[in-house]
Design an enzyme around this catalytic site. Structure first.
Site, PDB file in Angstrom:
ATOM      1  N   HIS A   1      56.174  53.213  35.782  1.00 32.67           N
ATOM      2  CA  HIS A   1      55.350  53.506  36.948  1.00 32.67           C
ATOM      3  C   HIS A   1      55.926  52.924  38.235  1.00 32.67           C
ATOM      4  CE1 HIS A   1      54.060  49.551  35.604  1.00 32.67           C
ATOM      5  NE2 HIS A   1      53.440  49.359  36.762  1.00 32.67           N
TER       6      HIS A   1
ATOM      7  N   HIS B   1      74.738  37.748  28.475  1.00 32.15           N
ATOM      8  CA  HIS B   1      75.157  38.949  27.753  1.00 32.15           C
ATOM      9  C   HIS B   1      76.405  38.716  26.901  1.00 32.15           C
ATOM     10  CE1 HIS B   1      72.262  42.004  28.954  1.00 32.15           C
ATOM     11  NE2 HIS B   1      72.168  41.342  30.098  1.00 32.15           N
TER      12      HIS B   1
ATOM     13  N   HIS C   1      57.221  30.822  30.874  1.00 31.74           N
ATOM     14  CA  HIS C   1      57.118  30.934  32.331  1.00 31.74           C
ATOM     15  C   HIS C   1      57.400  29.550  32.920  1.00 31.74           C
ATOM     16  CE1 HIS C   1      55.508  34.988  32.135  1.00 31.74           C
ATOM     17  NE2 HIS C   1      54.665  34.581  31.209  1.00 31.74           N
TER      18      HIS C   1
ATOM     19  N   THR D   1      61.093  37.826  16.774  1.00 41.70           N
ATOM     20  CA  THR D   1      61.689  38.443  15.592  1.00 41.70           C
ATOM     21  C   THR D   1      60.589  38.583  14.548  1.00 41.70           C
ATOM     22  OG1 THR D   1      62.428  36.282  14.752  1.00 41.70           O
ATOM     23  CG2 THR D   1      64.034  37.594  15.971  1.00 41.70           C
ATOM     24  N   ARG D   2      60.712  39.605  13.709  1.00 36.97           N
ATOM     25  CA  ARG D   2      59.630  39.891  12.770  1.00 36.97           C
ATOM     26  C   ARG D   2      60.160  40.635  11.549  1.00 36.97           C
ATOM     27  NH1 ARG D   2      59.676  42.756  17.282  1.00 36.97           N
ATOM     28  NH2 ARG D   2      59.998  45.008  17.156  1.00 36.97           N
TER      29      ARG D   2
ATOM     30  N   HIS E   1      61.719  35.800  27.005  1.00 37.91           N
ATOM     31  CA  HIS E   1      60.934  36.360  25.911  1.00 37.91           C
ATOM     32  C   HIS E   1      61.830  36.497  24.695  1.00 37.91           C
ATOM     33  CE1 HIS E   1      60.144  40.209  23.658  1.00 37.91           C
ATOM     34  NE2 HIS E   1      59.045  39.538  23.396  1.00 37.91           N
TER      35      HIS E   1
END
Length: 274
Positions: free
Chosen positions: A174, A144, A101, A114-115, A111
């Site tokens: 929402h 992009h 931020h 990776t995992r 953001h």
């Protein structure tokens, strides 16, 4: 398998170090001495992690988590994780996650994570996405195109597939609006070639850093107004809503008894709802 786990964990740590050094060098350019907090934690049941948090003049708050956790999932979480029911809840997971931020409303929040996860199956996951307060078409094009170039080096089907998954995932149902300008998001990546999947995951992390540094340097010297700051704080509210309501990383961390402070590290330091 153990060699693969070690390779992945060591890479996540190396990437964390590289990102931290790069971000601190930017703070030095702004002639400030940032505040750095490092928090280590242990997971009940197996594993540990470390959070590095930077508070500065350019980065209002950036948090980088690296973790390696393992053990047995609670019964309520077994059906949430691919392959966990077949492994009787046994799992191993390691990864890096970052949320940034910025002080300037002209620089997007970012953001990246990776995992690598093992249950009865093994797979890679992750991606990157960017959330500007004011959309800059030049930035969007650069982001992009850069991500696409990275994906195309491995598989020309990756970018359109993972871009769509990102657009679908980072959407506030929402409010009927996207969280930002997107990026890529992939999960359960197991092509049958572990080395290639690992190299792709490494390339995603490297590409993120290159892209974000370019965007930061482009905008960091520009002035901004109190009105723009107000818009930034309101936009951050959307970020908080997504992470608390929909984010899989938040859910996974809570389901595996992860460290609450590390899980909530992605929250912005200041936010408003109007």
């Amino acid at each position: 398998m153990e060699k693969q786990k070690t390779q992945a964990f060591e890479w996540f740590c190396a990437l964390r170090n590289k990102i931290t050094e790069s971000f601190l060098s930017i703070e030095v350019q702004s002639f400030t001495q940032p505040k750095i907090e490092k928090r280590k934690w242990n997971r009940p049941g197996g594993g540990s992690g470390e959070s590095t948090i930077i508070f500065g003049n350019i980065f209002e708050k950036v948090g980088i988590n690296v973790s390696r956790v393992y053990g047995k999932l609670e019964d309520s979480a077994i059906n949430e994780i691919s392959g966990a029911s077949e492994s009787n809840g046994e799992f191993w997971a390691s990864g890096i996650s970052l949320v940034s931020h910025m002080q300037s409303p002209l620089i997007p929040a970012a953001h990246m994570n990776t995992r690598l996860i093992y249950t009865s199956k093994q797979w890679f996951g992750g991606g990157m996405d960017f959330t500007p307060i004011y959309k800059d078409e030049g930035d969007c094009k650069y982001i992009h195109e850069s991500i696409k170039a990275t994906c195309d080096e491995f598989n020309i089907e990756y970018y359109p597939k993972f871009k769509k998954q990102c657009d679908d995932y980072f959407f506030l149902q929402h409010r009927k609006e996207p969280r930002g300008i997107g990026g890529i998001f992939y999960d359960n990546l197991t092509s049958g070639n572990w080395k290639n999947d690992f190299e792709f995951t490494k390339a995603v992390g490297e590409a993120f850093l290159e892209i974000y540094l370019h965007i930061i340097h482009k905008h960091m010297q520009k002035s901004w107004t109190k009105e723009q700051r107000e818009e930034q704080l309101i936009k951050r509210g959307r970020y908080v809503e997504f992470n608390l309501l929909y984010d899989r990383g938040t859910r996974f961390g809570l389901m595996t008894n992860g460290n609450p402070d590390a899980i909530m590290m992605s929250m912005p330091p200041l936010v408003k709802w109007v």
